[in-house]
Every structure is written in C-alpha cells, then in structure tokens.
Write a protein that holds these residues in place. Structure first.
Motif, mmCIF file in Angstrom:
data_model
loop_
_atom_site.group_PDB
_atom_site.id
_atom_site.type_symbol
_atom_site.label_atom_id
_atom_site.label_comp_id
_atom_site.label_asym_id
_atom_site.label_seq_id
_atom_site.Cartn_x
_atom_site.Cartn_y
_atom_site.Cartn_z
ATOM 1 N N ALA A 28 0.842 -1.189 0.000
ATOM 2 C CA ALA A 28 0.000 0.000 0.000
ATOM 3 C C ALA A 28 0.879 1.242 0.000
ATOM 4 C CB ALA A 28 -0.914 -0.004 1.216
ATOM 5 N N LEU A 29 0.520 2.207 -0.864
ATOM 6 C CA LEU A 29 1.292 3.438 -0.940
ATOM 7 C C LEU A 29 1.137 4.292 0.316
ATOM 8 C CD1 LEU A 29 0.788 4.627 -4.637
ATOM 9 C CD2 LEU A 29 2.840 3.645 -3.578
ATOM 10 N N ASP A 30 0.012 4.140 0.977
ATOM 11 C CA ASP A 30 -0.145 4.940 2.182
ATOM 12 C C ASP A 30 0.829 4.428 3.235
ATOM 13 O OD1 ASP A 30 -2.908 3.402 3.974
ATOM 14 O OD2 ASP A 30 -1.490 2.535 2.558
ATOM 15 N N GLY A 31 1.282 5.313 4.060
ATOM 16 C CA GLY A 31 2.265 4.951 5.065
ATOM 17 C C GLY A 31 3.684 5.252 4.634
ATOM 18 N N TYR A 32 3.840 5.708 3.373
ATOM 19 C CA TYR A 32 5.167 6.035 2.855
ATOM 20 C C TYR A 32 5.182 7.463 2.317
ATOM 21 C CZ TYR A 32 6.082 1.008 2.782
ATOM 22 O OH TYR A 32 6.252 -0.306 3.116
ATOM 23 N N ILE A 70 2.761 17.602 -7.137
ATOM 24 C CA ILE A 70 2.626 16.212 -6.724
ATOM 25 C C ILE A 70 1.442 16.106 -5.776
ATOM 26 C CG2 ILE A 70 4.228 16.479 -4.772
ATOM 27 C CD1 ILE A 70 5.170 13.602 -5.282
ATOM 28 N N SER A 71 0.687 15.028 -5.897
ATOM 29 C CA SER A 71 -0.441 14.822 -5.007
ATOM 30 C C SER A 71 -0.691 13.329 -4.873
ATOM 31 C CB SER A 71 -1.696 15.529 -5.512
ATOM 32 O OG SER A 71 -2.092 15.024 -6.774
ATOM 33 N N ARG A 72 -1.478 12.986 -3.877
ATOM 34 C CA ARG A 72 -1.789 11.578 -3.678
ATOM 35 C C ARG A 72 -3.262 11.442 -3.356
ATOM 36 N NH1 ARG A 72 2.160 9.977 1.041
ATOM 37 N NH2 ARG A 72 1.252 7.923 0.718
ATOM 38 N N ASP A 73 -3.834 10.379 -3.823
ATOM 39 C CA ASP A 73 -5.220 10.055 -3.513
ATOM 40 C C ASP A 73 -5.167 8.865 -2.583
ATOM 41 O OD1 ASP A 73 -8.068 8.808 -5.456
ATOM 42 O OD2 ASP A 73 -7.811 9.262 -3.332
ATOM 43 N N SER A 74 -5.488 9.107 -1.321
ATOM 44 C CA SER A 74 -5.386 8.040 -0.338
ATOM 45 C C SER A 74 -6.720 7.385 -0.044
ATOM 46 C CB SER A 74 -4.778 8.591 0.961
ATOM 47 O OG SER A 74 -3.464 9.047 0.723
ATOM 48 N N ALA A 75 -7.650 7.557 -0.984
ATOM 49 C CA ALA A 75 -8.943 6.912 -0.783
ATOM 50 C C ALA A 75 -8.749 5.418 -0.649
ATOM 51 C CB ALA A 75 -9.869 7.219 -1.958
#
Length: 117
Positions: A28-32, A70-75
């Motif tokens: 999972a990309l979240d947590g990094y 830069i952005s992230r979608d943590s859905a």
C-alpha cells in the motif's frame, strides 16, 4: 510481488500539460513518503518531486518548481500518486518513475514524457 506502475506519459508540445499517475500492487502506498523521479537519455536519475507522508509537505526540484504539482489520492483501495505537469519544456523530456522516498530497490517501467514541437 511489489510492483509500481506509472502511466500518463506521452508526446506533448512545449507549454503543454500532462498528468502522470502511479499505482502500486503488492504493498500500500499509504504509510510512505512518495516521490517522482525522472531519467533523461544519458543522464542520471533525478528526484523531481516528493510528498511527505507525515504532514503532506511537498518538495520540488528547482527545475520544476511552480510548474509541477505532486499529489496523492489516499482513498481506500485506491492509493494513487499523481504528478500534474504544466508549462512543459523540452528539457522535461525523460522517463518518469514513482517510488517511495527514500526510494526502494524496485522500480517500475516508468512512463515516457516527450516534449517537442
């Protein structure tokens, strides 16, 4: 198996825009903290933009500051990393990669961005 998949590259004219996406499988990309890197022909791979996991702070290379975001979608179940690129210049031509920051040893195939008239 850990895999990073970048997409969204292409051929664009100078001053054009592109939006790159990055998804991961196997973790999972979240947590990094996450980052975009690029490598132009004959050049070393360089960091372009980074987003801090703890506070969302963004960092950019001087060469792209003010033009890239830069952005992230943590859905839930999505976890996509983006790079919005505007006012593109020929010197932005490169293969773009995503990775954690600091980068892990596994790299995806990257996505080619070519800026040319």
């Amino acid at each position: 198996q850990v895999q990073l998949v970048e997409s969204g590259g292409g051929l664009v004219q100078p001053e054009g825009s592109l939006r790159l996406s990055c998804q991961a499988s196997g973790f999972a990309l979240d947590g990094y903290s996450l980052a975009w890197f690029r490598q132009a022909p004959g050049e070393e791979r360089e960091g372009v933009a980074c987003i801090n996991n703890s506070d969302g702070e963004e960092y950019y290379a001087d060469s792209v500051k003010g033009r890239f975001t830069i952005s992230r979608d943590s859905a839930k179940n999505t976890h996509t990393l983006f790079l919005q690129m505007s006012s593109l210049k020929p010197e932005d031509t490169a293969i773009y990669y995503c990775n954690t920051y600091p980068p892990g040893t596994r790299w995806g195939q990257g996505t080619q961005v070519t800026v040319s008239s």
